[in-house]
Design a protein around this motif. Structure first.
Motif, mmCIF file in Angstrom:
data_model
loop_
_atom_site.group_PDB
_atom_site.id
_atom_site.type_symbol
_atom_site.label_atom_id
_atom_site.label_comp_id
_atom_site.label_asym_id
_atom_site.label_seq_id
_atom_site.Cartn_x
_atom_site.Cartn_y
_atom_site.Cartn_z
ATOM 1 N N PHE A 1 13.311 -71.137 -76.938
ATOM 2 C CA PHE A 1 11.423 -70.084 -77.402
ATOM 3 C C PHE A 1 10.779 -71.317 -78.255
ATOM 4 C CE2 PHE A 1 14.544 -67.978 -79.958
ATOM 5 C CZ PHE A 1 14.185 -68.240 -81.307
ATOM 6 N N VAL A 2 9.855 -71.050 -77.959
ATOM 7 C CA VAL A 2 9.136 -71.275 -78.972
ATOM 8 C C VAL A 2 8.065 -70.271 -78.946
ATOM 9 C CG1 VAL A 2 7.477 -73.618 -79.577
ATOM 10 C CG2 VAL A 2 9.275 -74.460 -78.124
ATOM 11 N N ARG A 3 7.941 -70.207 -80.535
ATOM 12 C CA ARG A 3 7.370 -68.985 -80.638
ATOM 13 C C ARG A 3 6.664 -69.162 -81.783
ATOM 14 N NH1 ARG A 3 10.973 -65.313 -82.799
ATOM 15 N NH2 ARG A 3 12.129 -65.363 -80.664
ATOM 16 N N ASP A 4 4.967 -68.694 -81.936
ATOM 17 C CA ASP A 4 4.526 -68.985 -83.055
ATOM 18 C C ASP A 4 3.111 -68.109 -83.395
ATOM 19 O OD1 ASP A 4 1.319 -69.206 -81.639
ATOM 20 O OD2 ASP A 4 2.278 -70.688 -80.128
ATOM 21 N N ASP A 5 2.992 -67.832 -84.293
ATOM 22 C CA ASP A 5 2.180 -66.886 -85.028
ATOM 23 C C ASP A 5 0.543 -66.732 -84.693
ATOM 24 O OD1 ASP A 5 1.829 -68.195 -87.161
ATOM 25 O OD2 ASP A 5 2.040 -67.429 -88.482
ATOM 26 N N GLY A 6 -0.178 -67.537 -83.684
ATOM 27 C CA GLY A 6 -1.454 -67.775 -83.232
ATOM 28 C C GLY A 6 -2.373 -67.647 -82.730
ATOM 29 N N GLU B 1 -3.876 -62.446 -73.642
ATOM 30 C CA GLU B 1 -3.435 -61.832 -73.440
ATOM 31 C C GLU B 1 -2.868 -61.361 -72.351
ATOM 32 O OE1 GLU B 1 -7.299 -58.808 -71.815
ATOM 33 O OE2 GLU B 1 -8.406 -60.511 -72.772
ATOM 34 N N MET B 2 -1.150 -60.527 -72.610
ATOM 35 C CA MET B 2 -0.405 -60.702 -71.606
ATOM 36 C C MET B 2 -0.701 -60.386 -70.127
ATOM 37 S SD MET B 2 2.614 -60.805 -71.947
ATOM 38 C CE MET B 2 4.077 -60.868 -70.924
ATOM 39 N N ALA B 3 -1.886 -59.398 -68.919
ATOM 40 C CA ALA B 3 -2.320 -59.572 -68.685
ATOM 41 C C ALA B 3 -2.380 -60.813 -67.529
ATOM 42 C CB ALA B 3 -3.781 -58.412 -68.140
ATOM 43 N N TYR B 4 -2.965 -61.983 -68.150
ATOM 44 C CA TYR B 4 -2.935 -63.224 -67.869
ATOM 45 C C TYR B 4 -1.755 -64.301 -68.246
ATOM 46 C CZ TYR B 4 -7.878 -61.186 -68.148
ATOM 47 O OH TYR B 4 -9.117 -60.296 -67.751
ATOM 48 N N ALA B 5 -0.830 -63.575 -68.431
ATOM 49 C CA ALA B 5 0.692 -64.724 -69.050
ATOM 50 C C ALA B 5 0.704 -64.688 -67.204
ATOM 51 C CB ALA B 5 1.909 -63.489 -68.956
ATOM 52 N N GLY B 6 0.726 -64.180 -66.545
ATOM 53 C CA GLY B 6 0.930 -65.033 -64.842
ATOM 54 C C GLY B 6 0.380 -66.920 -64.421
ATOM 55 N N LEU C 1 -1.019 -68.920 -66.802
ATOM 56 C CA LEU C 1 -0.927 -69.766 -67.508
ATOM 57 C C LEU C 1 -0.314 -70.884 -67.755
ATOM 58 C CD1 LEU C 1 1.267 -67.812 -70.413
ATOM 59 C CD2 LEU C 1 -1.287 -69.120 -70.811
ATOM 60 N N PHE C 2 1.216 -70.996 -66.490
ATOM 61 C CA PHE C 2 1.130 -72.110 -65.646
ATOM 62 C C PHE C 2 0.755 -72.683 -64.493
ATOM 63 C CE2 PHE C 2 4.370 -69.275 -68.177
ATOM 64 C CZ PHE C 2 4.990 -70.439 -69.093
ATOM 65 N N GLY C 3 -0.444 -72.831 -64.584
ATOM 66 C CA GLY C 3 -1.128 -72.610 -63.313
ATOM 67 C C GLY C 3 -1.653 -74.555 -63.583
ATOM 68 N N ALA C 4 -2.076 -75.216 -62.770
ATOM 69 C CA ALA C 4 -2.719 -76.608 -62.878
ATOM 70 C C ALA C 4 -3.756 -76.062 -62.945
ATOM 71 C CB ALA C 4 -2.497 -77.231 -62.496
ATOM 72 N N PHE C 5 -4.434 -76.561 -64.327
ATOM 73 C CA PHE C 5 -6.584 -76.989 -64.558
ATOM 74 C C PHE C 5 -6.564 -75.639 -64.905
ATOM 75 C CE2 PHE C 5 -6.806 -80.191 -61.549
ATOM 76 C CZ PHE C 5 -6.935 -80.903 -62.414
ATOM 77 N N ALA D 1 5.992 -66.679 -70.501
ATOM 78 C CA ALA D 1 5.313 -66.842 -71.719
ATOM 79 C C ALA D 1 5.332 -64.705 -71.932
ATOM 80 C CB ALA D 1 4.236 -66.870 -71.992
ATOM 81 N N GLU D 2 5.466 -64.666 -73.219
ATOM 82 C CA GLU D 2 4.990 -63.898 -74.119
ATOM 83 C C GLU D 2 3.961 -63.337 -74.941
ATOM 84 O OE1 GLU D 2 8.595 -61.120 -75.395
ATOM 85 O OE2 GLU D 2 9.687 -61.568 -73.430
ATOM 86 N N GLY D 3 2.780 -62.491 -74.955
ATOM 87 C CA GLY D 3 2.148 -62.723 -76.173
ATOM 88 C C GLY D 3 1.066 -61.643 -75.861
ATOM 89 N N ALA D 4 0.705 -62.006 -77.340
ATOM 90 C CA ALA D 4 -0.552 -60.447 -77.533
ATOM 91 C C ALA D 4 -1.931 -61.140 -78.510
ATOM 92 C CB ALA D 4 -0.072 -59.680 -79.011
ATOM 93 N N VAL D 5 -3.122 -61.114 -78.167
ATOM 94 C CA VAL D 5 -4.524 -61.498 -78.599
ATOM 95 C C VAL D 5 -4.371 -61.800 -80.678
ATOM 96 C CG1 VAL D 5 -6.391 -61.681 -78.944
ATOM 97 C CG2 VAL D 5 -5.981 -61.627 -77.021
#
Lengths: 333, 148
Positions: free
Chosen positions: A265-270, A274-279, A281-285, A317-321
């Motif tokens: 894993f790579v984790r940051d506190d930046g 929004e988790m709703a858009y997690a899917g 993330l990995f599409g081109a552009f 990925a996991e995240g929160a704004v």
């Protein structure tokens, strides 16, 4: 039909006779070899059962067996054939599915190749007009500056910025297609050392930033060193980028175990997402942040996913704004 | 004329104009001869030329060679340049859009002296041309060709 079944009948019969006469290991090995040849020639277990019955009848013939014995042998063989019929059907099913899969894989590989060839030629042919757009805008700015008011200059600068941004997009596309055309070579890779080197480079690129890297030691994986370097570069520079709005930040690299599999894993506190858009993330552009907030082409994570796919692994990925993001990946199916 | 010409082999008129502009901007004052396909480039070099208007071979100071060209492509032009004793030592710089490893390796394999990618950003492009001019026209010592 080839003449193999005839050959098999003869060989099987003589091998069986030899074995029954003198139960030698060598004769058993002959049986194994015959079975192997039979499958190679597309014969099933039912064919073997039929050959076996015929051979057995032949073995019994010299001792002039009674009609009754022969009937028993035949009935027993029929019984056996019925019992192993399901094996035959399953086997046939597997074979057909396998053939279909092979065909699909070939089709897919061809399609991918075509797509890459397309990306390659599009990328090159698109660069030439972009060069002209940027170059002649620059020529206007330089040679005709006295005839332009502030708005005119602004417009031309926008034209230049846009063409350069498109240039970067094309470069990203090219890189992506190049990555998938190269052959993958698995070997043990020291991910900790790779992450450490990338962290150093990031720190040097903006020495004024206060970012603490926490990189776990001894994380290794079996994969393509060049591709895994690209994965870590993308994930760590994303973390670097998306923590840039915070005065201080922590970026972590490490690994845990889940269901017997190593999960890196790579984790940051930046800035997070929004988790709703997690899917998405990995599409081109795909970009989840405004262009003015964070620069980027939207190709990095698509590249990461493609590489992880190539390794047979999974990335999520996991995240929160405003509370950071974490990217996880495995490298084994 | 003291300074030898630069042979620019380029089929795209926009790229031609931009390259000329970049050369001028960087005060590279050599005569610039433009060949618009591979055949024209060879014509110029080997003297059967429409552009040079003479039939003796004419060695430029340097050749700036694009790879994607009509008729004969850049790789083929390079191959012919290296195969001919009159031009085999001529400095050839590949100036192209492609950074495909295959193209790069092939060009060096055929004896290119340098390989430069044309950037989209004109400032970067101009900077690349400035470096090229400085290196190949000022710093570099070319081999003396016979009979010149």
């Amino acid at each position: 039909m080839n003449s193999y079944p005839v050959t098999l009948k003869q060989s099987y019969s003589s091998a069986l006779q030899a074995y029954l006469a003198d139960a030698q290991e060598a004769a058993l090995m002959r049986a194994y070899e015959l079975g192997r040849q039979a499958t190679e020639n597309g014969l099933g277990v039912l064919d073997i059962a039929a050959v076996h019955q015929e051979a057995l009848t032949q073995v019994l013939r010299p001792s002039s067996p009674s009609q009754e014995t022969l009937q028993t042998v035949q009935a027993a063989s029929k019984f056996l054939a019925e019992c192993i019929a399901p094996f035959e059907m399953t086997h046939r099913g597997f074979r057909e599915a396998n053939a279909a899969l092979k065909q699909q894989a070939t089709q897919l590989a061809n399609l991918n190749k075509e797509l890459d060839a397309f990306a390659y030629s599009v990328s090159h042919d698109l660069r030439a007009p972009l060069r002209a757009i940027d170059g002649f805008s620059q020529a206007l700015l330089e040679d005709y500056l006295d005839k332009l008011d502030a708005q005119g200059v602004d417009y031309l600068n926008r034209v230049r910025n846009a063409s350069q941004a498109m240039g970067r997009l094309i470069d990203g596309l090219l890189k992506l297609s190049r990555l998938t055309r190269a052959e993958m070579r698995r070997q043990p890779v020291d991910l900790s050392a790779t992450a450490q080197a990338i962290a150093e480079a990031l720190r040097k690129s903006q020495p004024e930033r206060r970012v603490a890297f926490s990189i776990a030691g001894g994380v290794t994986a079996n994969g393509d060193p060049v591709l895994l370097q690209v994965v870590l570069e993308n994930l760590l520079s994303n973390a670097w980028k998306f923590t840039s709005r915070h005065a201080t930040a922590t970026i972590e690299f490490g690994a845990t175990w889940q269901d017997g599999k190593q999960v890196c894993f790579v984790r940051d506190d930046g800035a997070g997402f929004e988790m709703a858009y997690a899917g998405k993330l990995f599409g081109a552009f795909q970009r989840l942040h405004g262009r003015n907030d964070f620069e980027g082409t939207g190709i990095g994570l698509a590249t990461v996913r493609r590489i992880i796919d190539q390794h047979g692994g999974r990335v999520w990925a996991e995240g929160a704004v405003d509370r950071g993001a974490a990217f996880y990946f495995t490298l084994e199916p | 004329m003291n300074e030898k010409a630069i042979l620019l082999v380029e089929d795209n008129p926009d790229d031609e104009a931009l390259t000329l502009r970049a050369l001028k901007r960087n005060k590279i004052l050599n005569e610039i001869v433009v060949a618009r396909d591979g055949a024209e480039a060879l014509d110029y070099l080997f003297g059967t030329s429409v552009i040079s208007g003479q039939d003796a071979p004419l060695n430029p100071e340097i050749v700036l060679l694009d790879l994607k060209l009509p008729k004969l492509d850049g790789h083929e032009v390079l191959k012919r340049i290296r195969a001919d004793p009159r031009t085999k030592l001529l400095p050839v710089v590949i100036l192209t859009s492609s950074t495909e490893d295959e193209d790069v390796v092939k060009a060096y394999g055929l004896g290119a002296n340098s390989y430069v990618r044309k950037p989209v950003d004109f400032d970067q492009f101009s900077e690349a041309v400035r470096h090229l001019g400085l290196y190949w026209l000022v710093l570099n010592v070319p081999p003396r060709s016979k009979g010149r």
